[in-house]
Design an enzyme around this catalytic site. Structure first.
Site, mmCIF file in Angstrom:
data_model
loop_
_atom_site.group_PDB
_atom_site.id
_atom_site.type_symbol
_atom_site.label_atom_id
_atom_site.label_comp_id
_atom_site.label_asym_id
_atom_site.label_seq_id
_atom_site.Cartn_x
_atom_site.Cartn_y
_atom_site.Cartn_z
ATOM 1 N N ASP A 1 13.162 -6.146 53.844
ATOM 2 C CA ASP A 1 13.525 -6.218 52.522
ATOM 3 C C ASP A 1 12.263 -6.058 51.641
ATOM 4 O O ASP A 1 11.376 -7.011 51.776
ATOM 5 C CB ASP A 1 14.322 -7.765 52.155
ATOM 6 C CG ASP A 1 14.578 -7.828 50.866
ATOM 7 O OD1 ASP A 1 14.142 -6.739 49.613
ATOM 8 O OD2 ASP A 1 15.368 -8.693 50.465
ATOM 9 N N VAL A 2 12.129 -5.244 50.903
ATOM 10 C CA VAL A 2 10.868 -4.937 50.212
ATOM 11 C C VAL A 2 10.426 -5.812 49.029
ATOM 12 O O VAL A 2 9.425 -5.873 48.497
ATOM 13 C CB VAL A 2 10.626 -3.539 49.613
ATOM 14 C CG1 VAL A 2 10.522 -2.569 50.736
ATOM 15 C CG2 VAL A 2 11.717 -3.228 48.749
ATOM 16 N N TYR B 1 16.404 1.842 34.999
ATOM 17 C CA TYR B 1 15.532 2.608 36.294
ATOM 18 C C TYR B 1 14.413 3.339 35.502
ATOM 19 O O TYR B 1 13.405 3.435 36.179
ATOM 20 C CB TYR B 1 16.781 3.723 36.725
ATOM 21 C CG TYR B 1 16.233 4.421 37.714
ATOM 22 C CD1 TYR B 1 16.131 4.272 39.064
ATOM 23 C CD2 TYR B 1 15.805 5.947 37.436
ATOM 24 C CE1 TYR B 1 15.722 5.066 39.795
ATOM 25 C CE2 TYR B 1 15.578 6.882 38.271
ATOM 26 C CZ TYR B 1 15.263 6.585 39.309
ATOM 27 O OH TYR B 1 14.872 7.581 40.483
HETATM 28 N N1 LIG Z 1 17.678 11.236 44.234
HETATM 29 C C1 LIG Z 1 16.915 11.549 43.171
HETATM 30 O O1 LIG Z 1 17.670 12.329 42.507
HETATM 31 C C2 LIG Z 1 15.582 11.050 42.709
HETATM 32 C C3 LIG Z 1 15.152 11.475 42.039
HETATM 33 C C4 LIG Z 1 13.823 11.064 41.346
HETATM 34 C C5 LIG Z 1 13.328 10.094 42.126
HETATM 35 N N2 LIG Z 1 13.973 9.492 43.106
HETATM 36 C C6 LIG Z 1 13.487 8.311 43.887
HETATM 37 O O2 LIG Z 1 13.151 8.556 45.079
HETATM 38 C C7 LIG Z 1 13.431 7.380 45.861
HETATM 39 C C8 LIG Z 1 14.554 7.589 47.161
HETATM 40 O O3 LIG Z 1 15.768 7.913 46.504
HETATM 41 P P1 LIG Z 1 16.865 8.510 47.271
HETATM 42 O O4 LIG Z 1 17.704 9.278 46.606
HETATM 43 O O5 LIG Z 1 16.718 8.893 48.482
HETATM 44 O O6 LIG Z 1 17.967 7.065 47.167
HETATM 45 P P2 LIG Z 1 18.823 6.270 48.475
HETATM 46 O O7 LIG Z 1 19.498 5.389 47.672
HETATM 47 O O8 LIG Z 1 19.357 7.520 49.232
HETATM 48 O O9 LIG Z 1 17.642 5.470 49.299
HETATM 49 C C9 LIG Z 1 17.043 4.382 48.942
HETATM 50 C C10 LIG Z 1 16.821 3.760 50.027
HETATM 51 O O10 LIG Z 1 16.105 2.406 49.738
HETATM 52 C C11 LIG Z 1 16.766 1.468 50.645
HETATM 53 N N3 LIG Z 1 16.551 0.118 49.789
HETATM 54 C C12 LIG Z 1 17.223 -0.418 48.578
HETATM 55 N N4 LIG Z 1 16.750 -1.709 48.517
HETATM 56 C C13 LIG Z 1 15.944 -2.108 49.531
HETATM 57 C C14 LIG Z 1 14.969 -3.275 49.647
HETATM 58 N N5 LIG Z 1 15.078 -4.233 48.726
HETATM 59 N N6 LIG Z 1 14.289 -3.193 50.558
HETATM 60 C C15 LIG Z 1 14.227 -2.299 51.680
HETATM 61 N N7 LIG Z 1 14.965 -0.811 51.529
HETATM 62 C C16 LIG Z 1 15.723 -0.866 50.350
HETATM 63 C C17 LIG Z 1 18.195 1.533 50.786
HETATM 64 O O11 LIG Z 1 18.843 1.071 51.659
HETATM 65 C C18 LIG Z 1 18.146 3.213 50.850
HETATM 66 O O12 LIG Z 1 18.036 3.634 52.288
HETATM 67 C C19 LIG Z 1 13.638 6.417 44.980
HETATM 68 O O13 LIG Z 1 12.638 5.591 44.647
HETATM 69 C C20 LIG Z 1 14.178 7.027 43.811
HETATM 70 O O14 LIG Z 1 13.839 6.356 42.675
HETATM 71 C C21 LIG Z 1 15.139 10.192 43.573
#
Ligand SMILES: NC(=O)c1ccc[n+]([C@@H]2O[C@H](COP(=O)([O-])OP(=O)(O)OC[C@H]3O[C@@H](n4cnc5c(N)ncnc54)[C@H](O)[C@@H]3O)[C@@H](O)[C@H]2O)c1
Length: 261
Positions: free
Chosen positions: A57-58, A172
């Site tokens: 858990d980060v 966000y």
């Molecule tokens: N998907 C998009 O469109 C997009 C666009 C720009 C930036 N991002 C960024 O990219 C990153 C990843 O996004 P994604 O779309 O793959 O999201 P996602 O929801 O698919 O993955 C996020 C992961 O973080 C994990 N997580 C959540 N809380 C946690 C915690 N407390 N400790 C450890 N792990 C935890 C979740 O279990 C999940 O596996 C994020 O930082 C997001 O803001 C995503």
């Protein structure tokens, strides 16, 4: 033939949120390029050759420290940390989370800031400190165009047309903007210790969204489409490898031109 500029052979990487959509791409992409990769996620991920999945858990420093100890004893001090774990409001978020700004719940604000900002801060403390003692390392903090600019609320018009209230929430955007200055702060703090810190900013990633959303996004995007998750990998490998040896405190924007007009 591998290019020595981008070579990651024998490097050790930690990717937070490695079980998510983009995290899986980073874990696999770094491992395919020769790195040993540890994923820190609440949700277990796939363990293949060179990949370890650790339940972390980060937002919890003790949980991060235990996992870092495990990585260091198995593989040594990481060369790369990708602060990727993140919370956004999912499409099925409860109505109060996607309602008017004036009513956005304080608990939701805290939860998003906790993972997206405090999580990156704590992992940087735990891993970056070890990197600095080794005199080398690269930290990549993941941000979003929503951290540079306000969300375009018109993209969600189709939800309102269906009779729902939908406002893309504030937390966000605030959290992703904070990442930009966490990067600058740490880049200058560790510059002489050989630890580089950069932001990788992404636009919206294709994930089988409703076609009304995809159409609205395409109209707003200079390239006329969303990012394919694989297209984030080139910039990540650049920032993780020696190809970016003089790059620190910067923001690499992979957004198909979203922020250019
Ligand atoms: N998907 C998009 O469109 C997009 C666009 C720009 C930036 N991002 C960024 O990219 C990153 C990843 O996004 P994604 O779309 O793959 O999201 P996602 O929801 O698919 O993955 C996020 C992961 O973080 C994990 N997580 C959540 N809380 C946690 C915690 N407390 N400790 C450890 N792990 C935890 C979740 O279990 C999940 O596996 C994020 O930082 C997001 O803001 C995503």
């Amino acid at each position: 033939m591998s290019d020595p500029l981008f070579d990651l052979d024998g490097r050790v990487a930690v990717v937070t949120g490695g079980s998510g959509q983009l995290g899986r791409t980073y874990v696999t992409g770094l491992a395919e390029r020769g790195a040993r990769v540890a994923s820190f996620d609440l949700v277990p991920g796939e363990e293949v050759e060179g990949v370890r999945s650790l339940e972390v858990d980060v937002t919890d420093r003790a949980s991060i420290d235990a996992a870092v100890r495990e990585v260091v004893s198995a593989w040594g001090v990481p060369h790369v940390l990708v602060n990727n774990a993140g919370l956004d409001s999912p499409p099925d978020a409860p109505a109060e989370e996607v309602g008017p700004f004036e009513e956005y719940p304080e608990e939701s604000f805290d939860a998003v800031l906790d993972v997206n900002v405090k999580g990156a801060f704590l992992c940087s403390q735990a891993v970056g400190g070890e990197m600095a003692r080794e005199g080398r390392g690269s930290i990549v903090n993941i941000s979003s165009v929503y951290g540079l600019l306000s969300p375009v609320q018109e993209l969600y018009e189709f939800r309102r047309a269906q009779g729902e209230t939908f406002v893309k929430p504030v937390a966000y955007s605030v959290s992703k903007a904070a990442i930009l200055n966490l990067t600058r702060y740490l880049a200058t703090y560790w510059a002489k210790s050989g630890v580089r810190v950069n932001t990788l900013t992404l636009a919206g990633v294709w994930n089988d969204q409703p076609h009304e959303f995809l159409d609205a996004f395409a109209t707003r995007s200079p390239m006329g489409r969303m990012l394919d998750a694989q297209e984030a990998l080139g910039a990540l490998v650049f920032l993780a490898s020696d190809a970016s040896s003089y790059v620190t405190g910067s923001n690499v924007v992979v957004d198909g031109g979203w922020s250019a007009w």
